[in-house]
Design a protein around this motif. Structure first.
Motif, mmCIF file in Angstrom:
data_model
loop_
_atom_site.group_PDB
_atom_site.id
_atom_site.type_symbol
_atom_site.label_atom_id
_atom_site.label_comp_id
_atom_site.label_asym_id
_atom_site.label_seq_id
_atom_site.Cartn_x
_atom_site.Cartn_y
_atom_site.Cartn_z
ATOM 1 N N CYS A 1 0.854 -1.179 0.000
ATOM 2 C CA CYS A 1 0.000 0.000 0.000
ATOM 3 C C CYS A 1 0.892 1.232 0.000
ATOM 4 O O CYS A 1 1.758 1.382 0.878
ATOM 5 C CB CYS A 1 -0.918 0.002 1.227
ATOM 6 N N GLU A 2 0.698 2.134 -0.976
ATOM 7 C CA GLU A 2 1.573 3.302 -1.104
ATOM 8 C C GLU A 2 1.424 4.273 0.064
ATOM 9 O O GLU A 2 2.384 4.936 0.449
ATOM 10 C CB GLU A 2 1.271 4.030 -2.418
ATOM 11 N N ILE A 3 0.219 4.364 0.628
ATOM 12 C CA ILE A 3 -0.011 5.316 1.717
ATOM 13 C C ILE A 3 0.496 4.773 3.050
ATOM 14 O O ILE A 3 1.214 5.443 3.797
ATOM 15 C CB ILE A 3 -1.502 5.678 1.826
ATOM 16 N N VAL B 1 -0.116 -5.762 1.891
ATOM 17 C CA VAL B 1 -1.530 -6.038 2.107
ATOM 18 C C VAL B 1 -1.883 -7.412 1.545
ATOM 19 O O VAL B 1 -1.268 -7.899 0.586
ATOM 20 C CB VAL B 1 -2.420 -4.954 1.460
ATOM 21 N N SER B 2 -2.888 -8.038 2.133
ATOM 22 C CA SER B 2 -3.337 -9.362 1.702
ATOM 23 C C SER B 2 -4.329 -9.231 0.551
ATOM 24 O O SER B 2 -4.864 -8.144 0.277
ATOM 25 C CB SER B 2 -4.003 -10.091 2.870
ATOM 26 N N ASN B 3 -4.615 -10.356 -0.111
ATOM 27 C CA ASN B 3 -5.560 -10.342 -1.230
ATOM 28 C C ASN B 3 -6.951 -9.916 -0.777
ATOM 29 O O ASN B 3 -7.707 -9.314 -1.551
ATOM 30 C CB ASN B 3 -5.617 -11.723 -1.883
#
Length: 321
Positions: free
Chosen positions: A49-51, A56-58
């Motif tokens: 996640c860029e933020i 992160v998971s699917n």
């Protein structure tokens, strides 16, 4: 038999045939993992996640379309499934055409269509026999994987096949690719036809050249490295006998070579064994997977005598299959 990739129905006129769609082809290519060359550790791709700057998971990942630089519209799987398309749940036949009229460049992946339940048996056989008797193929539309697609239905061995097809605007024009006009003698064209006839065969099935030599060579390479041996060497190329003088000379020599390979005139063509059964290929694939597990350890250090012996037995079984 593989798992169905889609379930729905075939629709033509007022006739509906419940069906399941199964892949008609298999991929036997050997797949590689990515490794760090320095220590042979696996290199993996992470979804970040860029933020939040975290993996992160699917379950946390959804679909979205970027309308503008600052605006992303979320699209859910439920919304895609509820799109107001008649082809979302059915393969809708639009027309019937001669199969020969379809440009092969437009034909893509093939799928077997299996009748879904007893209620599908009669209309399924009805459509199959009607296609056979009319010598026609059906052009249809269906919606899979986020897009509506064009399809072609035809019959093979009492089963209805579906081929995905390209739309008109997906096929590039070849106009600019054709070579400029050249001068050819009729004798050159006749000799080229002679070469085609000398190399003609009734079917691809069973021909010794219709085999995947690359995968077999790759399996031998993996087996050798797993045992700590030198990779097999490529066979020496045959001498070409000098440069060919001209196109006619090339054609004549090619015809003689083709006729010699097929037994003189070509009437007594070589009879080849039938291709190996799928089960044999799957067994070879399982052996290759087992060899992959030892490849990393073989690169870092020499295998023990016991492991080397086991690997040799495995390789011998594969080559004898």
């Amino acid at each position: 038999m593989p798992r169905p990739v889609w379930s729905g129905a075939i629709s033509f006129g007022l006739v509906t045939i419940p069906i399941k769609v199964l892949p008609a082809t298999e991929n036997h290519s050997i797949r590689f993992h990515q490794y760090h060359l320095e220590d042979m550790a696996r290199v993996r791709t992470k979804k970040m996640c860029e933020i939040e700057d975290r993996e992160v998971s699917n379950a946390e990942i959804g679909k979205g379309y970027e309308v503008s630089k600052d605006t992303i519209v979320e699209i859910t799987d439920q919304e895609l499934a509820a799109l107001p398309l008649p082809t979302a749940k059915a393969i809708e036949i639009s027309a019937f055409v001669p199969y020969e009229s379809i440009d092969p460049i437009r034909i893509g992946e093939g799928y077997y269509l299996q009748g879904d339940g007893q209620v599908a048996a009669k209309p399924y056989v009805l459509l199959r026999k009607a296609l056979e008797r009319s010598s026609k193929a059906a052009v249809a539309k269906f919606a899979w994987h986020g897009r509506e697609r064009l399809g072609l239905l035809r019959v093979q061995d009492d089963v209805i096949l579906l081929h995905a097809m390209k739309w008109d605007d997906e096929v590039r024009s070849p106009e600019s690719l054709a070579p400029r006009q050249v001068d050819l003698d009729d004798s050159e064209i006749d000799e080229a036809v002679h070469l085609i006839e000398s190399m003609a065969t009734d079917s691809i099935a069973g021909q010794e050249w219709a085999t995947d030599r690359y995968t077999a060579a790759l399996e031998d390479l993996i087996a050798a490295k797993a045992e700590g041996k030198e990779p097999p060497e490529a066979p020496a190329e045959e001498a070409s006998g000098g440069k060919l003088v001209d196109l006619m000379s090339a054609l004549e020599q090619s015809v003689r070579k083709a006729e010699a390979a097929r037994g003189g005139s070509g009437e007594d063509a070589t009879v080849h064994d039938l291709p190996k059964k799928r089960g044999a290929k799957k067994a070879a694939a399982k052996k290759t997977t087992a060899k992959r597990a030892t490849a990393k350890r073989a690169t870092a250090k020499k295998a023990t005598t016991k492991k080397t012996s086991a690997a040799r037995k495995t390789t011998a079984k594969k080559r004898g299959a």
